[in-house]
Design an enzyme around this catalytic site. Structure first.
Site, PDB file in Angstrom:
ATOM      1  N   VAL A   1     -39.178 -61.704  26.350  1.00 43.42           N
ATOM      2  CA  VAL A   1     -40.206 -62.641  25.909  1.00 43.42           C
ATOM      3  C   VAL A   1     -39.559 -63.793  25.157  1.00 43.42           C
ATOM      4  CG1 VAL A   1     -42.253 -62.966  24.453  1.00 43.42           C
ATOM      5  CG2 VAL A   1     -41.970 -60.838  25.754  1.00 43.42           C
TER       6      VAL A   1
ATOM      7  N   ALA B   1     -36.967 -65.111  20.566  1.00 43.05           N
ATOM      8  CA  ALA B   1     -37.066 -64.341  21.802  1.00 43.05           C
ATOM      9  C   ALA B   1     -36.815 -62.869  21.486  1.00 43.05           C
ATOM     10  CB  ALA B   1     -36.068 -64.852  22.841  1.00 43.05           C
ATOM     11  N   LYS B   2     -37.102 -62.003  22.428  1.00 43.78           N
ATOM     12  CA  LYS B   2     -36.841 -60.567  22.261  1.00 43.78           C
ATOM     13  C   LYS B   2     -36.923 -59.895  23.627  1.00 43.78           C
ATOM     14  CE  LYS B   2     -35.895 -57.893  18.683  1.00 43.78           C
ATOM     15  NZ  LYS B   2     -35.051 -58.292  17.537  1.00 43.78           N
ATOM     16  N   GLY B   3     -36.240 -58.771  23.750  1.00 45.96           N
ATOM     17  CA  GLY B   3     -36.280 -58.024  24.990  1.00 45.96           C
ATOM     18  C   GLY B   3     -36.243 -56.538  24.730  1.00 45.96           C
TER      19      GLY B   3
ATOM     20  N   ASP C   1     -30.052 -54.658  19.298  1.00 48.05           N
ATOM     21  CA  ASP C   1     -31.202 -54.287  18.471  1.00 48.05           C
ATOM     22  C   ASP C   1     -31.244 -52.756  18.459  1.00 48.05           C
ATOM     23  OD1 ASP C   1     -33.668 -55.782  17.168  1.00 48.05           O
ATOM     24  OD2 ASP C   1     -34.491 -53.995  18.102  1.00 48.05           O
TER      25      ASP C   1
END
Length: 428
Positions: free
Chosen positions: A73, A118-120, A159
């Site tokens: 995202v 952002a992040k995944g 992460d």
């Protein structure tokens, strides 16, 4: 009443429970009255720019094919390329990843580095996979999201559930696809392939720096202060070690399976070595094991560090917290209702968007080094980190006192203002 519908409740999430994204939206709503004329643009922050959901099929070692759900995202890229980690965890949800990307937007703006948010993630328990299965999963996921990541588009990082090895596989997969080596496509890599000194300990170091700053402001002596930590992974263990070296007593530690307590404080270096081999604090021979994990929140301490996952301090346990200071080492560990309870109790809460920003700050340093073919020493890295995070915190602390708001609201005022000012200035 506006003739337009409330589009901040997206159709692709449950309307009855928005999950972590709902917490993020509440935080944005709370800061809106402080944004002046920029508040007309606030909806920008309530709508992620791009959401990619991918199927990640891999063949397991036994020949069976499993399909895993993956996400990437990009919440906002007005101030620079997207930046945020990749999470491998069985409870990963789209709501969580969207919220984490939003918090990354605010975090990067609050510390004033030129990134968007952002992040995944992938819904998987990495502990259940062999090394080869994990490599296949990582490579397939990287290939599936390669259309939206890039050196100046979106740069992943480690992460929860991922590490330097995962980043190495991601970098190699992306580089192979492009036919040349691109170290800067991810951060948090090993030094041997373009990583930065100080990156692995940066998030925990940032927690320690912010904790020390607040302690000095309220005249709390770190020496012999009692600290409870939830999560003993990269963030929690590093913060624990730094506080231990400063003379504090780490009296309680909780991981995903166990809570241990020792009123005299644990020998953190010894515990770190134990966890390196066992992957858990379970059966560590110092202190006592607490069977009811809920008791963790009521253990007497001066500083509480939630350094695991989101939604941990809630309306159900906030009243039990005894700490003077809470340092959010995790992203989104405290709900908005709990925020109010803690503030009424006089507890100082240092929000995630500044407390755990050390990781992304040094990721920025790593990216800059990759772009420029530089290699800074660990001493240079730590000095630069200290300057950026301390300057950002001082501005947040001053604004909180001036506006008579919480540190979280102050951080969001600064972060949102920078993002929305960029929106206004660019004329979008």
């Amino acid at each position: 009443m506006s003739k337009f519908t409330d589009n901040s409740r997206p159709s692709y999430l449950s309307q009855n429970d928005l999950g972590p994204w709902g917490v993020y939206l509440q935080q944005i709503d709370r800061v809106t009255p402080y944004l002046g004329s920029l508040s007309r643009w606030i909806e920008i922050l309530k709508h992620p720019k791009k959401i990619l959901i991918v199927d990640v099929p891999i063949e397991h070692d036994n020949g069976e094919v499993f399909h895993y759900e993956g996400y990437r995202v990009q919440h906002n890229i007005l101030r620079g390329p997207g930046k945020g980690g990749v999470r491998f965890h069985p409870d990963v949800t789209l709501s969580e990843i969207i919220a984490l990307s939003g918090w990354m937007t605010i975090k990067n703006a609050a510390v004033n580095i030129p990134y968007g948010g952002a992040k995944g993630g992938i819904r998987v328990n990495p502990k259940n996979l062999s090394n080869n299965e994990l490599m296949r999963l990582t490579r397939r996921y990287t290939n599936e999201i390669s259309s939206i990541i890039g050196l100046n588009k979106d740069i992943p990082a480690p992460d929860v559930g991922t590490d330097m090895q995962i980043m190495s596989w991601m970098m190699d997969t992306y580089s192979t696809k492009k036919n040349y080596t691109i170290p800067g496509i991810v951060t948090g890599k090993p030094i041997s392939i373009g990583g930065s000194f100080g990156r692995q300990k940066a998030t925990g170091r940032g927690v320690f720096i912010i904790g020390s700053k607040i302690a000095s402001k309220i005249n709390l002596n770190i020496i012999n202060s009692k600290i409870s930590i939830q999560g003993f992974g990269n963030v929690g263990s590093v913060a624990a070690n730094l506080f231990f070296k400063a003379g504090a007593k780490i009296v309680a530690i909780q991981d995903d399976k166990t809570t241990i307590y020792n009123p005299n404080g644990f020998n953190i270096p010894k515990l770190q070595k134990y966890v390196t081999f066992t992957r858990s604090i379970k059966d560590f021979n110092e202190g006592e094991k607490i069977n009811d994990s809920k008791e963790f929140w009521s253990i007497p301490c001066d500083i509480l560090i939630p350094a695991a996952i989101e939604d941990q301090i809630t309306i159900n346990n906030a009243n039990n917290v005894t700490a003077k200071i809470i340092l959010e080492g995790a992203n989104g560990p405290t709900t908005t209702e709990a925020d109010d309870i803690l503030r009424d109790k006089g507890i100082i809460l240092a929000p995630d968007v500044i407390t755990n920003a050390g990781g992304v700050i040094v990721s920025y340093f790593e990216w800059v080094q990759n772009l420029s073919n530089l290699l800074w020493t660990e001493q240079e890295i730590n000095l630069r980190l200290n300057n950026i995070i301390c300057n950002a915190f001082d501005a947040i602390w001053e604004l909180a006192n001036t506006k008579k708001v919480s540190l979280r609201t102050a951080a969001f005022i600064i972060g949102c203002t920078r993002v929305l000012q960029a929106h206004k200035t660019r004329g979008l």
